[in-house]
Design an enzyme around this catalytic site. Sequence first.
Site, PDB file in Angstrom:
ATOM      1  N   LYS A 179      46.259  48.617  36.077  1.00 47.20           N
ATOM      2  CA  LYS A 179      45.759  47.280  35.769  1.00 47.20           C
ATOM      3  C   LYS A 179      45.339  47.085  34.312  1.00 47.20           C
ATOM      4  O   LYS A 179      44.766  47.953  33.686  1.00 47.20           O
ATOM      5  CB  LYS A 179      44.528  46.948  36.643  1.00 47.20           C
ATOM      6  N   GLU A 238      38.336  35.361  32.037  1.00 52.55           N
ATOM      7  CA  GLU A 238      37.721  35.182  33.365  1.00 52.55           C
ATOM      8  C   GLU A 238      36.216  34.958  33.243  1.00 52.55           C
ATOM      9  O   GLU A 238      35.632  34.104  33.919  1.00 52.55           O
ATOM     10  CB  GLU A 238      37.983  36.402  34.251  1.00 52.55           C
ATOM     11  N   SER A 292      40.884  48.710  35.303  1.00 52.66           N
ATOM     12  CA  SER A 292      40.268  48.800  36.621  1.00 52.66           C
ATOM     13  C   SER A 292      39.808  50.233  36.835  1.00 52.66           C
ATOM     14  O   SER A 292      40.491  51.177  36.438  1.00 52.66           O
ATOM     15  CB  SER A 292      41.305  48.416  37.678  1.00 52.66           C
ATOM     16  N   HIS A 328      51.374  19.392  38.310  1.00 54.87           N
ATOM     17  CA  HIS A 328      51.147  19.939  39.666  1.00 54.87           C
ATOM     18  C   HIS A 328      51.448  21.444  39.724  1.00 54.87           C
ATOM     19  O   HIS A 328      51.850  21.954  40.765  1.00 54.87           O
ATOM     20  CB  HIS A 328      52.017  19.226  40.711  1.00 54.87           C
TER      21      HIS A 328
END
Length: 484
Positions: free
Chosen positions: A306, A313, A300, A179
């Site tokens: 970043k 992804e 970025s 979970h």
Amino acid sequence: MGYTVSYQNNATQPYTKMTSGQKTVKPWGGRFTESTDSFVENFTESVSFDKRLYHHDITGSIAHVRMLARVGVLPENDCGQIIAGLEAIEKDIDAGLFEWRTALEDVHMNIETALVERIGEVGKKLHTGRSRNDQVATDLRLYLRDETAVVRILLLEVMRVLVDLADREAQTIMPGFTHMQAAQPVTFGHHMMAWYEMLLRDVQRLDDCRQRINVMPLGSAALAGTVFPIDRHYTAELLGFEAVCRNSLDAVSDRDFVIEFCAVAALIMMHLSRFSEELILWISPRFGFIDIDDAFCTGSSIMPQKKNPDVPELVRGKSGRVFGDLMAGLTLMKAQPLAYNRDNQEDKLILFDALDTVKAALEAYAGLIPAVKVNPEQMWLAAVQGYTTATDLADYLVRKGVAFRDAHAIVGASVQYAIHQGQDLAALTLEELRQFSSLIDADVFVCLDPAGSVNARDHIGGTAPTRVRQAIEQARKELSSMRR
Ligand code: ARG
């Protein structure tokens, strides 16, 4: 037709020149008096994408004429001329010198027409006893058979680098989750070997799927077979097919093998997408479990701080397209009556997309996994702070004679106390722990230690480092036998 739009199919490999060639004579043009509407020509063409089958188309044609010569349908001399012509065409295509013509619809008619132009009348005999229906089904199976070998090699490579990472981190402790809540300590090696198991099933599925790909439709002709005394077993032998399709109607229309491959690819992508999700979470500073080498991350354009995990992804994102390919394949077939229908031309766009995507994703992972650097301190801290050895404490009490349900309640109370104190369980003193049960002794601290917790799970499939090392050793043996 009133349309003014120009239509072009989804050309995936624009590496050769395409011409529209309005005045080209169609190989099927005999019963037509009008020329094809230019929209229709562009709408129905497939050469812009099926030209990628050219090598397999030529291989299939050469086997076909060899067989025709052997059974006496074609003189040896004609056969020799046709083969030489096809080989010369293949060289031209390899060299990028071949002119693909949209007006000739597909890879098959482009090559056949070029053959007649190159060697003259005798080239017109190539299509004896054959139809594009059995031809395209054969080409696609030959092509996919070769491509499954590539996918297999990539899968084994990802498995190899996974095992290496598992080996490096066989006893590194992290919290295991259920979970998404810290549950029990596990070893990072064990976690990597879970991914290995998924990919192993993918290899098994791919091997199984290949058996049904490797069956030859050629000889089924348009749908009913042919009047010529063909020797299908001989053609199959030349092409390395393990069997011959047993029913001509099924042979020309069956695309189960495309759908099955898409299902295999979809499962691979689903697995890679799950890995991606974990890597993306773990590299987030909130987790800080891992870092990924700069070479496999991107920045970025606005936020200078970043470092983004774009590779996983994108793999996660691309999985959706492959699931879509599987659905597209099923939907393509669901309403088709026997036998061949032109709908089937769409099978190639589906298959090529699934193939290209799964190969790229596997290649990405073969590079990504070695670029993962784990942060053991951070993972240890998360395991400890997550009270992940609470079950171990309950099991400890059970071994001292407490019923599990009672032990659960005792440990629940001690966790509540520890939370209140802002401490992890192992940091409580023996006196503090004994408030909850007088059965607790000094030996409890081994169980409260995540290292003790993982070491104790020493059975087949358990997370103990000794078991992980055994699993790694077995995996390495498996990999070398699968590579044979
Ligand atoms: N380009 C076609 C395909 O991909 C080849 C078969 C065409 N057959 C036909 N009867 N029109 O399916």
